[in-house]
Design a protein around this motif. Structure first.
Motif, short mmCIF file in Angstrom:
data_model
loop_
_atom_site.label_atom_id
_atom_site.label_comp_id
_atom_site.label_asym_id
_atom_site.label_seq_id
_atom_site.Cartn_x
_atom_site.Cartn_y
_atom_site.Cartn_z
N HIS A 152 0.84 -1.19 0.00
CA HIS A 152 0.00 0.00 0.00
C HIS A 152 0.88 1.25 0.00
CE1 HIS A 152 -3.65 -2.26 0.52
NE2 HIS A 152 -3.21 -2.82 1.63
N GLU A 153 0.44 2.26 -0.73
CA GLU A 153 1.21 3.49 -0.85
C GLU A 153 1.09 4.38 0.38
OE1 GLU A 153 1.70 7.18 -4.07
OE2 GLU A 153 0.13 5.66 -4.32
N GLU A 154 -0.05 4.36 1.04
CA GLU A 154 -0.32 5.29 2.14
C GLU A 154 0.73 5.26 3.25
OE1 GLU A 154 -3.82 6.45 5.39
OE2 GLU A 154 -3.89 4.52 4.32
N PRO A 155 1.17 4.09 3.73
CA PRO A 155 2.15 4.09 4.82
C PRO A 155 3.46 4.79 4.46
CG PRO A 155 1.13 1.93 4.62
CD PRO A 155 0.71 2.72 3.41
N LEU A 156 3.92 4.64 3.23
CA LEU A 156 5.16 5.28 2.83
C LEU A 156 4.99 6.80 2.75
CD1 LEU A 156 8.07 4.63 2.16
CD2 LEU A 156 7.42 4.38 -0.25
N ASN A 157 3.83 7.25 2.27
CA ASN A 157 3.57 8.68 2.22
C ASN A 157 3.42 9.26 3.63
OD1 ASN A 157 3.63 8.63 -0.57
ND2 ASN A 157 1.42 8.39 -0.78
N LEU A 158 2.82 8.51 4.53
CA LEU A 158 2.73 8.95 5.92
C LEU A 158 4.10 9.05 6.56
CD1 LEU A 158 -0.35 7.09 7.50
CD2 LEU A 158 0.05 9.57 7.42
N THR A 159 4.96 8.10 6.23
CA THR A 159 6.33 8.13 6.75
C THR A 159 7.04 9.40 6.33
OG1 THR A 159 6.44 5.71 6.71
CG2 THR A 159 8.53 6.91 6.80
N LYS A 160 6.87 9.79 5.08
CA LYS A 160 7.48 11.03 4.60
C LYS A 160 6.95 12.22 5.38
CE LYS A 160 8.34 13.82 0.48
NZ LYS A 160 8.19 13.93 -0.99
N LYS A 161 5.66 12.25 5.66
CA LYS A 161 5.07 13.36 6.40
C LYS A 161 5.61 13.43 7.83
CE LYS A 161 0.72 13.50 3.80
NZ LYS A 161 -0.76 13.30 3.86
N VAL A 162 5.79 12.27 8.45
CA VAL A 162 6.36 12.23 9.80
C VAL A 162 7.78 12.79 9.79
CG1 VAL A 162 7.22 10.68 11.61
CG2 VAL A 162 4.90 10.37 10.68
#
Length: 259
Positions: free
Chosen positions: A131-141
């Motif tokens: 899933h793409e969402e976890p990696l994008n969330l990691t970038k935001k963190v």
């Protein structure tokens, strides 16, 4: 040196014979323990063993961080993937204590040779596999809490190779520093991510994320590292891996694939 390389396992399996160096550890121990498995358990002392279905071998890394105070260097390999002096040879060619000490005289961290994705970047490979969402969330963190790492994160995502599998040997001060950084990021992502609809395979998300975060930390901190071979014990299931890779590229999903 007092070096401990944990061998993460979820079941009984042949282990390296050099007990002074290698420490088999049963991950997800409360669930996976069966009579006769005499490995170190990851549910003793300060631990996150109950998160093993989502954190994979990171529960072993966390256990070592919180409980192996006397070690000069700490590492992690897998029961079927081991750091070695050549690509083949089984247990006869895995790193010995003497070889590890010699390498650590020249560097601060030992890593497996990079895995190359010749037709994809690390980012595109991840989102085609997960899933793409976890990696994008990691970038935001990282943008919010560790902005000094953002440039390294973007560069790692654009690369076509990475040190994978969460395998390493680190001198203790670097290991502690890495764990403080890694587990804080993952906890923040976990707090913002709903994985209730994920398959069993995709629920292992934090283990997958950490594979790419390793290089982000390595590059940002200009860590002096060396690489060595790694080898897989037993079948690699290459045909099955290629099949599922092609399926993912075309948007097909399989909930319970195990390699």
């Amino acid at each position: 040196m007092n070096v401990k390389i944990l061998v993460a396992a979820h079941k009984q399996f042949p282990m390296p014979s050099e007990a002074e160096l290698y420490l088999p550890i049963l991950v997800g121990a409360t669930k996976n323990y069966k009579q006769g498995i005499n490995y170190q358990r990851d549910d003793e002392g300060t631990n996150i063993s109950d998160k093993n279905p989502n954190y994979n071998e990171l529960t072993a890394i966390y256990w070592a961080w919180k409980n192996l105070d006397e070690a000069d260097a700490i590492g992690l390999v897998h029961y079927r993937r081991l750091l070695s002096t050549k690509r083949h040879g089984g247990f006869k060619s895995i790193l010995t204590k003497q070889q590890v000490e010699q390498l650590l005289q020249q560097c601060d961290v030992i890593l497996p040779r990079k895995r190359h994705y010749y037709i994809e970047s690390n980012y595109s490979h991840y989102i085609h596999a997960h899933h793409e969402e976890p990696l994008n969330l990691t970038k935001k963190v990282i943008e919010k809490h560790y902005p000094e790492y953002l440039d390294s994160f973007n560069k790692v995502m654009d690369k076509r190779s990475a040190h994978m599998f969460n395998m390493f040997v680190m001198k203790k001060q670097y290991f502690d520093s890495y764990c403080v950084w890694l587990f804080d990021i993952l906890q923040r992502v976990e707090n913002s991510l709903d994985i209730s609809g994920y398959t069993k395979q995709e629920a292992r998300v934090f283990g997958y994320l950490s594979e790419l975060l390793m290089d982000v930390w390595i590059y940002k901190n200009h860590i002096n590292y060396t690489e060595c071979y790694w080898q897989q014990i037993g079948s690699k299931h290459m045909i099955k891996k290629v099949f599922y890779f092609i399926c993912r590229k075309f948007g097909m999903s399989f909930g319970k694939t195990h390699f």
